[in-house]
Design a protein around this motif. Structure first.
Motif, PDB file in Angstrom:
ATOM      1  N   MET A   1     -60.902 -94.414 -85.534  1.00  0.00           N
ATOM      2  CA  MET A   1     -60.951 -95.132 -84.276  1.00  0.00           C
ATOM      3  C   MET A   1     -60.610 -94.152 -83.146  1.00  0.00           C
ATOM      4  O   MET A   1     -59.606 -93.458 -83.203  1.00  0.00           O
ATOM      5  N   ALA A   2     -61.435 -94.121 -82.144  1.00  0.00           N
ATOM      6  CA  ALA A   2     -61.177 -93.272 -80.976  1.00  0.00           C
ATOM      7  C   ALA A   2     -60.218 -93.989 -80.032  1.00  0.00           C
ATOM      8  O   ALA A   2     -60.332 -95.195 -79.816  1.00  0.00           O
ATOM      9  N   GLN A   3     -59.270 -93.236 -79.476  1.00  0.00           N
ATOM     10  CA  GLN A   3     -58.323 -93.785 -78.514  1.00  0.00           C
ATOM     11  C   GLN A   3     -58.380 -92.960 -77.238  1.00  0.00           C
ATOM     12  O   GLN A   3     -58.301 -91.744 -77.281  1.00  0.00           O
ATOM     13  N   TYR A   4     -58.531 -93.640 -76.136  1.00  0.00           N
ATOM     14  CA  TYR A   4     -58.555 -92.968 -74.842  1.00  0.00           C
ATOM     15  C   TYR A   4     -57.793 -93.841 -73.865  1.00  0.00           C
ATOM     16  O   TYR A   4     -58.000 -95.048 -73.852  1.00  0.00           O
ATOM     17  N   PRO A   5     -56.921 -93.250 -73.057  1.00  0.00           N
ATOM     18  CA  PRO A   5     -56.596 -91.831 -73.002  1.00  0.00           C
ATOM     19  C   PRO A   5     -55.811 -91.391 -74.230  1.00  0.00           C
ATOM     20  O   PRO A   5     -55.390 -92.211 -75.047  1.00  0.00           O
ATOM     21  N   VAL A   6     -55.581 -90.084 -74.344  1.00  0.00           N
ATOM     22  CA  VAL A   6     -54.830 -89.523 -75.457  1.00  0.00           C
ATOM     23  C   VAL A   6     -53.467 -90.198 -75.527  1.00  0.00           C
ATOM     24  O   VAL A   6     -52.825 -90.420 -74.505  1.00  0.00           O
ATOM     25  N   ARG A   7     -53.047 -90.534 -76.725  1.00  0.00           N
ATOM     26  CA  ARG A   7     -51.778 -91.242 -76.910  1.00  0.00           C
ATOM     27  C   ARG A   7     -50.894 -90.501 -77.915  1.00  0.00           C
ATOM     28  O   ARG A   7     -51.382 -89.699 -78.705  1.00  0.00           O
ATOM     29  N   GLU A   8     -49.623 -90.841 -77.893  1.00  0.00           N
ATOM     30  CA  GLU A   8     -48.665 -90.240 -78.834  1.00  0.00           C
ATOM     31  C   GLU A   8     -48.666 -90.974 -80.171  1.00  0.00           C
ATOM     32  O   GLU A   8     -48.336 -90.393 -81.191  1.00  0.00           O
ATOM     33  N   VAL A   9     -48.978 -92.275 -80.137  1.00  0.00           N
ATOM     34  CA  VAL A   9     -48.994 -93.071 -81.365  1.00  0.00           C
ATOM     35  C   VAL A   9     -50.253 -93.935 -81.402  1.00  0.00           C
ATOM     36  O   VAL A   9     -50.853 -94.240 -80.369  1.00  0.00           O
ATOM     37  N   CYS A  10     -50.633 -94.348 -82.590  1.00  0.00           N
ATOM     38  CA  CYS A  10     -51.813 -95.194 -82.787  1.00  0.00           C
ATOM     39  C   CYS A  10     -51.575 -96.571 -82.165  1.00  0.00           C
ATOM     40  O   CYS A  10     -50.515 -97.177 -82.368  1.00  0.00           O
ATOM     41  N   VAL A  11     -52.576 -97.065 -81.435  1.00  0.00           N
ATOM     42  CA  VAL A  11     -52.429 -98.380 -80.802  1.00  0.00           C
ATOM     43  C   VAL A  11     -52.487 -99.518 -81.819  1.00  0.00           C
ATOM     44  O   VAL A  11     -52.052-100.616 -81.519  1.00  0.00           O
ATOM     45  N   ARG A  12     -53.013 -99.267 -83.009  1.00  0.00           N
ATOM     46  CA  ARG A  12     -53.092-100.316 -84.033  1.00  0.00           C
ATOM     47  C   ARG A  12     -51.843-100.387 -84.904  1.00  0.00           C
ATOM     48  O   ARG A  12     -51.284-101.445 -85.126  1.00  0.00           O
ATOM     49  N   CYS A  13     -51.410 -99.204 -85.433  1.00  0.00           N
ATOM     50  CA  CYS A  13     -50.328 -99.218 -86.424  1.00  0.00           C
ATOM     51  C   CYS A  13     -49.067 -98.503 -85.976  1.00  0.00           C
ATOM     52  O   CYS A  13     -48.074 -98.482 -86.708  1.00  0.00           O
ATOM     53  N   LEU A  14     -49.076 -97.885 -84.804  1.00  0.00           N
ATOM     54  CA  LEU A  14     -47.949 -97.156 -84.226  1.00  0.00           C
ATOM     55  C   LEU A  14     -47.580 -95.879 -84.983  1.00  0.00           C
ATOM     56  O   LEU A  14     -46.514 -95.314 -84.774  1.00  0.00           O
ATOM     57  N   SER A  15     -48.456 -95.404 -85.859  1.00  0.00           N
ATOM     58  CA  SER A  15     -48.210 -94.142 -86.553  1.00  0.00           C
ATOM     59  C   SER A  15     -48.281 -92.991 -85.554  1.00  0.00           C
ATOM     60  O   SER A  15     -49.087 -93.000 -84.633  1.00  0.00           O
ATOM     61  N   ASP A  16     -47.430 -91.979 -85.761  1.00  0.00           N
ATOM     62  CA  ASP A  16     -47.496 -90.797 -84.906  1.00  0.00           C
ATOM     63  C   ASP A  16     -48.280 -89.664 -85.580  1.00  0.00           C
ATOM     64  O   ASP A  16     -48.318 -88.548 -85.094  1.00  0.00           O
TER      65      ASP A  16
END
Length: 95
Positions: A1-16
């Motif tokens: 899954m692409a995430q934009y803007p760049v993030r520190e953790v996954c928006v789905r599972c909060l994994s770093d």
């Protein structure tokens, strides 16, 4: 899954444990506007400035500077460029 803007953790599972991968640089312009005035003096030399929302082939919608008179529905290539104060901005041009 692409995430934009760049993030520190996954928006789905909060994994770093995110990994960066190259994505296709294409997309379609959804909407555009032209900025004729800006309160930010760094943009004054670039006015008028066409900006638009671009639905990237990778999934997210991003805001980008637009070349010329690109209209909604136009396919574009998106690249990262250096903007005011050396900040990275997205720039869309026709394919």
């Amino acid at each position: 899954m692409a995430q934009y803007p760049v993030r520190e953790v996954c928006v789905r599972c909060l994994s770093d444990r995110l990994r960066r991968e190259p994505v296709k640089a294409g997309g379609v312009i959804l909407a555009r506007t032209v900025l004729h005035r800006s309160m930010d003096t760094r943009f004054a030399p670039r006015l008028p400035l066409a900006i638009g929302s671009v639905k990237l082939d990778a999934g997210p919608v991003a805001i980008a500077l637009l070349d010329g008179d690109l209209a909604p529905g136009t396919r574009v290539q998106v690249r990262a460029t250096s903007g005011p104060e050396a900040r990275t901005v997205l720039h869309a041009s026709s394919e």
